[in-house]
Scaffold this motif. Structure first.
Motif, mmCIF file in Angstrom:
data_model
loop_
_atom_site.group_PDB
_atom_site.id
_atom_site.type_symbol
_atom_site.label_atom_id
_atom_site.label_comp_id
_atom_site.label_asym_id
_atom_site.label_seq_id
_atom_site.Cartn_x
_atom_site.Cartn_y
_atom_site.Cartn_z
ATOM 1 N N GLU A 40 -6.719 59.242 168.906
ATOM 2 C CA GLU A 40 -5.347 59.672 169.176
ATOM 3 C C GLU A 40 -4.307 58.714 168.611
ATOM 4 O O GLU A 40 -3.130 59.050 168.552
ATOM 5 C CB GLU A 40 -5.136 59.811 170.692
ATOM 6 N N MET A 41 -4.713 57.507 168.244
ATOM 7 C CA MET A 41 -3.758 56.511 167.764
ATOM 8 C C MET A 41 -4.169 56.025 166.378
ATOM 9 O O MET A 41 -5.320 55.671 166.145
ATOM 10 C CB MET A 41 -3.675 55.320 168.719
ATOM 11 N N ASP A 42 -3.220 56.017 165.480
ATOM 12 C CA ASP A 42 -3.466 55.529 164.129
ATOM 13 C C ASP A 42 -2.429 54.459 163.808
ATOM 14 O O ASP A 42 -1.230 54.691 163.934
ATOM 15 C CB ASP A 42 -3.378 56.676 163.122
ATOM 16 N N VAL A 43 -2.898 53.288 163.428
ATOM 17 C CA VAL A 43 -2.027 52.169 163.086
ATOM 18 C C VAL A 43 -2.064 51.985 161.575
ATOM 19 O O VAL A 43 -3.137 51.788 160.991
ATOM 20 C CB VAL A 43 -2.463 50.879 163.807
ATOM 21 N N GLU A 114 2.868 50.047 161.521
ATOM 22 C CA GLU A 114 3.521 51.123 162.261
ATOM 23 C C GLU A 114 2.480 52.001 162.939
ATOM 24 O O GLU A 114 1.427 52.306 162.358
ATOM 25 C CB GLU A 114 4.353 51.956 161.279
ATOM 26 N N ILE A 115 2.761 52.354 164.190
ATOM 27 C CA ILE A 115 1.917 53.313 164.894
ATOM 28 C C ILE A 115 2.378 54.712 164.500
ATOM 29 O O ILE A 115 3.539 55.074 164.716
ATOM 30 C CB ILE A 115 1.996 53.121 166.421
ATOM 31 N N TYR A 116 1.482 55.481 163.913
ATOM 32 C CA TYR A 116 1.824 56.795 163.398
ATOM 33 C C TYR A 116 2.371 57.691 164.518
ATOM 34 O O TYR A 116 1.718 57.883 165.544
ATOM 35 C CB TYR A 116 0.589 57.436 162.762
ATOM 36 N N GLU A 117 3.597 58.201 164.302
ATOM 37 C CA GLU A 117 4.283 59.060 165.263
ATOM 38 C C GLU A 117 4.334 58.424 166.655
ATOM 39 O O GLU A 117 4.282 59.114 167.677
ATOM 40 C CB GLU A 117 3.621 60.442 165.337
ATOM 41 N N GLY A 118 4.464 57.107 166.680
ATOM 42 C CA GLY A 118 4.491 56.387 167.954
ATOM 43 C C GLY A 118 5.650 56.806 168.846
ATOM 44 O O GLY A 118 5.501 56.905 170.065
ATOM 45 N N LEU A 119 6.800 57.068 168.230
ATOM 46 C CA LEU A 119 7.980 57.445 169.019
ATOM 47 C C LEU A 119 7.780 58.786 169.713
ATOM 48 O O LEU A 119 8.141 58.955 170.875
ATOM 49 C CB LEU A 119 9.213 57.493 168.114
ATOM 50 N N THR A 120 7.215 59.763 169.006
ATOM 51 C CA THR A 120 7.055 61.098 169.584
ATOM 52 C C THR A 120 5.827 61.193 170.488
ATOM 53 O O THR A 120 5.818 61.982 171.443
ATOM 54 C CB THR A 120 6.957 62.162 168.469
ATOM 55 N N ARG A 121 4.806 60.393 170.222
ATOM 56 C CA ARG A 121 3.580 60.460 171.020
ATOM 57 C C ARG A 121 3.586 59.494 172.205
ATOM 58 O O ARG A 121 2.685 59.519 173.039
ATOM 59 C CB ARG A 121 2.363 60.145 170.138
ATOM 60 N N ASN A 155 6.339 46.785 173.560
ATOM 61 C CA ASN A 155 7.004 48.092 173.618
ATOM 62 C C ASN A 155 7.331 48.654 172.236
ATOM 63 O O ASN A 155 7.872 49.758 172.131
ATOM 64 C CB ASN A 155 8.292 47.995 174.437
ATOM 65 N N ALA A 156 7.008 47.915 171.188
ATOM 66 C CA ALA A 156 7.376 48.309 169.828
ATOM 67 C C ALA A 156 6.459 49.405 169.293
ATOM 68 O O ALA A 156 5.293 49.509 169.671
ATOM 69 C CB ALA A 156 7.334 47.095 168.900
ATOM 70 N N THR A 157 7.009 50.224 168.406
ATOM 71 C CA THR A 157 6.219 51.223 167.696
ATOM 72 C C THR A 157 6.001 50.824 166.239
ATOM 73 O O THR A 157 5.178 51.414 165.545
ATOM 74 C CB THR A 157 6.909 52.596 167.743
ATOM 75 N N SER A 158 6.747 49.831 165.788
ATOM 76 C CA SER A 158 6.567 49.286 164.440
ATOM 77 C C SER A 158 6.932 47.803 164.461
ATOM 78 O O SER A 158 7.792 47.389 165.245
ATOM 79 C CB SER A 158 7.423 50.032 163.413
ATOM 80 N N VAL A 159 6.266 47.040 163.621
ATOM 81 C CA VAL A 159 6.474 45.590 163.593
ATOM 82 C C VAL A 159 6.458 45.105 162.149
ATOM 83 O O VAL A 159 5.575 45.473 161.376
ATOM 84 C CB VAL A 159 5.366 44.854 164.389
ATOM 85 N N GLN A 160 7.440 44.296 161.799
ATOM 86 C CA GLN A 160 7.350 43.571 160.532
ATOM 87 C C GLN A 160 6.438 42.382 160.786
ATOM 88 O O GLN A 160 6.839 41.386 161.379
ATOM 89 C CB GLN A 160 8.712 43.105 160.022
ATOM 90 N N MET A 161 5.178 42.504 160.366
ATOM 91 C CA MET A 161 4.184 41.456 160.642
ATOM 92 C C MET A 161 4.502 40.170 159.904
ATOM 93 O O MET A 161 4.417 39.078 160.444
ATOM 94 C CB MET A 161 2.783 41.929 160.259
ATOM 95 N N GLY A 162 4.846 40.318 158.623
ATOM 96 C CA GLY A 162 5.104 39.129 157.820
ATOM 97 C C GLY A 162 5.625 39.501 156.454
ATOM 98 O O GLY A 162 5.727 40.682 156.110
ATOM 99 N N SER A 163 5.953 38.493 155.675
ATOM 100 C CA SER A 163 6.447 38.716 154.312
ATOM 101 C C SER A 163 5.846 37.689 153.375
ATOM 102 O O SER A 163 5.641 36.529 153.745
ATOM 103 C CB SER A 163 7.972 38.601 154.253
ATOM 104 N N LEU A 164 5.554 38.154 152.161
ATOM 105 C CA LEU A 164 5.270 37.233 151.072
ATOM 106 C C LEU A 164 6.591 36.969 150.373
ATOM 107 O O LEU A 164 7.251 37.910 149.928
ATOM 108 C CB LEU A 164 4.254 37.817 150.100
ATOM 109 N N VAL A 165 6.983 35.719 150.314
ATOM 110 C CA VAL A 165 8.299 35.353 149.800
ATOM 111 C C VAL A 165 8.138 34.326 148.683
ATOM 112 O O VAL A 165 7.377 33.360 148.816
ATOM 113 C CB VAL A 165 9.178 34.758 150.921
ATOM 114 N N LYS A 166 8.861 34.544 147.586
ATOM 115 C CA LYS A 166 8.858 33.567 146.497
ATOM 116 C C LYS A 166 9.999 32.589 146.721
ATOM 117 O O LYS A 166 11.167 32.978 146.820
ATOM 118 C CB LYS A 166 9.002 34.246 145.139
ATOM 119 N N ASP A 167 9.657 31.315 146.819
ATOM 120 C CA ASP A 167 10.642 30.280 147.103
ATOM 121 C C ASP A 167 10.265 29.032 146.324
ATOM 122 O O ASP A 167 9.144 28.549 146.437
ATOM 123 C CB ASP A 167 10.680 29.992 148.604
ATOM 124 N N GLY A 168 11.192 28.522 145.519
ATOM 125 C CA GLY A 168 10.912 27.323 144.734
ATOM 126 C C GLY A 168 9.792 27.501 143.735
ATOM 127 O O GLY A 168 9.090 26.548 143.402
#
Length: 199
Positions: A40-43, A114-121, A155-168
């Motif tokens: 029932e849940m797809d991430v 993101e949890i697929y259709e997390g807001l509606t489900r 309580n989140a339905t989506s999360v920015q887990m991380g970023s690959l960032v170019k610096d220096g």
């Protein structure tokens, strides 16, 4: 030894670990205390190839959104490895050397779970026993670093887990862990893309 990252922490992938390519694998398990069945849940894991050339993080093309319906980004550097269903993991294969050669000015790859259709489900990350991002050296399969979500994002339905960032001149992985009660369409709007791309 695997580095355990906390929110806001990061590692230098190219300088300290000599990587020209990296795998970002996100794994999760359902919490048995919650009455949600696995089917029932797809991430889902997705990525946005971003440029800050104009001062704000923007995806310059629709193809810069990499997800289950677009498995390869505009630069060719970011590939979504299809997991084939509710296996409990999802992978992004990111070629840092190709990112260095890109002509779109991409200097960040934002990784969103993101949890697929997390807001509606009515599904949320609090129904998982864990959701963990693993930073892997694809040549050795060594897990260099891990970042696990905390109860702050339950309580989140989506999360920015991380970023690959170019610096220096170097590519870093930075643990973000910022949760939202939003769907993918909200991230598309934030990064300057059209909502229809998420369908």
């Amino acid at each position: 030894m695997t580095i355990q990252l906390k929110k806001g922490e990061g590692i230098n992938l190219s300088k300290d670990h000599g990587l020209t390519r990296v795998l970002i694998e996100v794994t999760y398990d359902l919490d048995p205390a919650h009455p949600v069945k696995k089917h029932e849940m797809d991430v889902n894991v997705c990525a946005f190839e971003l440029t800050h050339a104009g001062g704000k993080a923007v995806a310059p093309q629709d193809e810069c959104f990499v997800f289950y319906n677009n498995l390869k980004g505009a630069t060719g550097a970011v590939i979504h490895e299809k997991d084939g269903g509710s296996i409990g993991d999802d992978k992004l294969d990111i070629d840092l050397s190709l990112l260095d050669q890109n002509t779109l000015g991409i200097d960040e790859v934002s990784c969103v779970v993101e949890i697929y259709e997390g807001l509606t489900r009515g599904h949320h990350f609090g129904q998982l026993s864990h959701c963990t991002a693993h930073v892997i050296n694809p040549d050795t399969n060594e897990v260099i670093a891990e970042f696990k979500l905390t109860d702050d994002d339950s309580n989140a339905t989506s999360v920015q887990m991380g970023s690959l960032v170019k610096d220096g001149g170097h590519w870093h992985f930075k643990a973000v862990g910022v949760g939202y009660q939003k769907g993918l369409a909200d991230f598309l709007h934030a990064y300057g893309l059209m909502e229809s791309e998420a369908e």
